[in-house]
Design an enzyme around this catalytic site. Structure first.
Site, PDB file in Angstrom:
ATOM      1  N   ILE A 129      29.831 -22.867   0.668  1.00 10.52           N
ATOM      2  CA  ILE A 129      28.968 -23.955   0.198  1.00 10.52           C
ATOM      3  C   ILE A 129      27.645 -23.265  -0.100  1.00 10.52           C
ATOM      4  O   ILE A 129      26.932 -22.850   0.810  1.00 10.52           O
ATOM      5  CB  ILE A 129      28.808 -25.062   1.260  1.00 10.52           C
ATOM      6  CG1 ILE A 129      30.154 -25.732   1.545  1.00 10.52           C
ATOM      7  CG2 ILE A 129      27.790 -26.100   0.782  1.00 10.52           C
ATOM      8  CD1 ILE A 129      30.110 -26.818   2.619  1.00 10.52           C
ATOM      9  N   PRO A 130      27.328 -23.091  -1.383  1.00  6.35           N
ATOM     10  CA  PRO A 130      26.277 -22.151  -1.793  1.00  6.35           C
ATOM     11  C   PRO A 130      24.832 -22.626  -1.593  1.00  6.35           C
ATOM     12  O   PRO A 130      24.095 -22.868  -2.544  1.00  6.35           O
ATOM     13  CB  PRO A 130      26.590 -21.931  -3.269  1.00  6.35           C
ATOM     14  CG  PRO A 130      27.200 -23.223  -3.699  1.00  6.35           C
ATOM     15  CD  PRO A 130      28.003 -23.691  -2.529  1.00  6.35           C
ATOM     16  N   CYS A 131      24.402 -22.697  -0.353  1.00  6.29           N
ATOM     17  CA  CYS A 131      23.028 -23.092  -0.063  1.00  6.29           C
ATOM     18  C   CYS A 131      22.019 -22.052  -0.557  1.00  6.29           C
ATOM     19  O   CYS A 131      20.852 -22.370  -0.759  1.00  6.29           O
ATOM     20  CB  CYS A 131      22.853 -23.376   1.417  1.00  6.29           C
ATOM     21  SG  CYS A 131      23.343 -22.024   2.499  1.00  6.29           S
ATOM     22  N   HIS A 132      22.480 -20.824  -0.777  1.00  6.80           N
ATOM     23  CA  HIS A 132      21.576 -19.781  -1.269  1.00  6.80           C
ATOM     24  C   HIS A 132      21.103 -20.049  -2.693  1.00  6.80           C
ATOM     25  O   HIS A 132      20.144 -19.447  -3.150  1.00  6.80           O
ATOM     26  CB  HIS A 132      22.255 -18.403  -1.192  1.00  6.80           C
ATOM     27  CG  HIS A 132      23.512 -18.306  -1.988  1.00  6.80           C
ATOM     28  ND1 HIS A 132      24.734 -18.745  -1.508  1.00  6.80           N
ATOM     29  CD2 HIS A 132      23.745 -17.832  -3.232  1.00  6.80           C
ATOM     30  CE1 HIS A 132      25.666 -18.528  -2.423  1.00  6.80           C
ATOM     31  NE2 HIS A 132      25.090 -17.971  -3.479  1.00  6.80           N
TER      32      HIS A 132
END
Length: 169
Positions: A129-132
């Site tokens: 889950i690409p929070c970056h």
């Protein structure tokens, strides 16, 4: 029943967790908001769980530049608000970024960007889950539970080449 296993990545050791049906967690060892040991469940080898085996393989493909989309069931536990924020993160395409304010408009009218930031920071399935991919409104890199150096690395890894973007440089 929850299981977890350790795996090495170019950014250090990660802990992958699963309920046996889906990936429920992916954290860098020692990162902010790291779960309590009792919440990780039983420690196993990656090869002892099909979900963890698939997650590790896809994660390594991602780091090798061979994967832009993860294809495995992901089921983190969180509040309804956190789940809404995390669902919106999954819609950010590889190679792109968005802002906390933009996500706040997606998850609900009046959702403050600060609350979105807190939910992003508590993402339980880092990278998958690409929070970056979330940055400040001015484009600056802000907090990342795994550390800003890792966030910079991940964004650089995903940056489209000049050829793909139609740029000369």
């Amino acid at each position: 029943m929850t299981y977890h296993a350790h795996t090495l990545t170019p950014l250090g050791e990660m802990i992958l967790a699963s309920n046996g049906h889906a990936l429920t967690g992916a954290w860098f060892t020692g990162q902010a908001h790291f779960p309590q040991q009792e919440d990780l469940g039983h420690r196993i080898e990656v090869s002892d769980c099909d979900v963890l085996t698939d997650a590790q393989a896809q994660l390594l493909e991602y780091f090798d530049g061979q994967r832009a989309v993860f294809e495995l069931p992901i089921a983190p536990e969180g509040t309804d608000f956190q789940l809404a924020v995390w669902a919106s993160l999954r819609e950010i395409p590889y190679g792109y970024t968005t802002t906390y304010g933009a996500i706040s408009k997606i998850v609900g009218p009046g959702a403050p960007a600060q609350a979105v930031g807190q939910a992003v920071g508590r993402n339980k399935v880092s990278i998958f889950i690409p929070c970056h991919r979330v940055v400040a409104a001015d484009g600056k890199l802000t907090g990342y539970a795994g550390g800003l150096e890792r966030k910079e690395f991940l964004l650089a890894l995903e940056e489209p080449s000049a050829e793909v973007e139609g740029r000369l440089f």
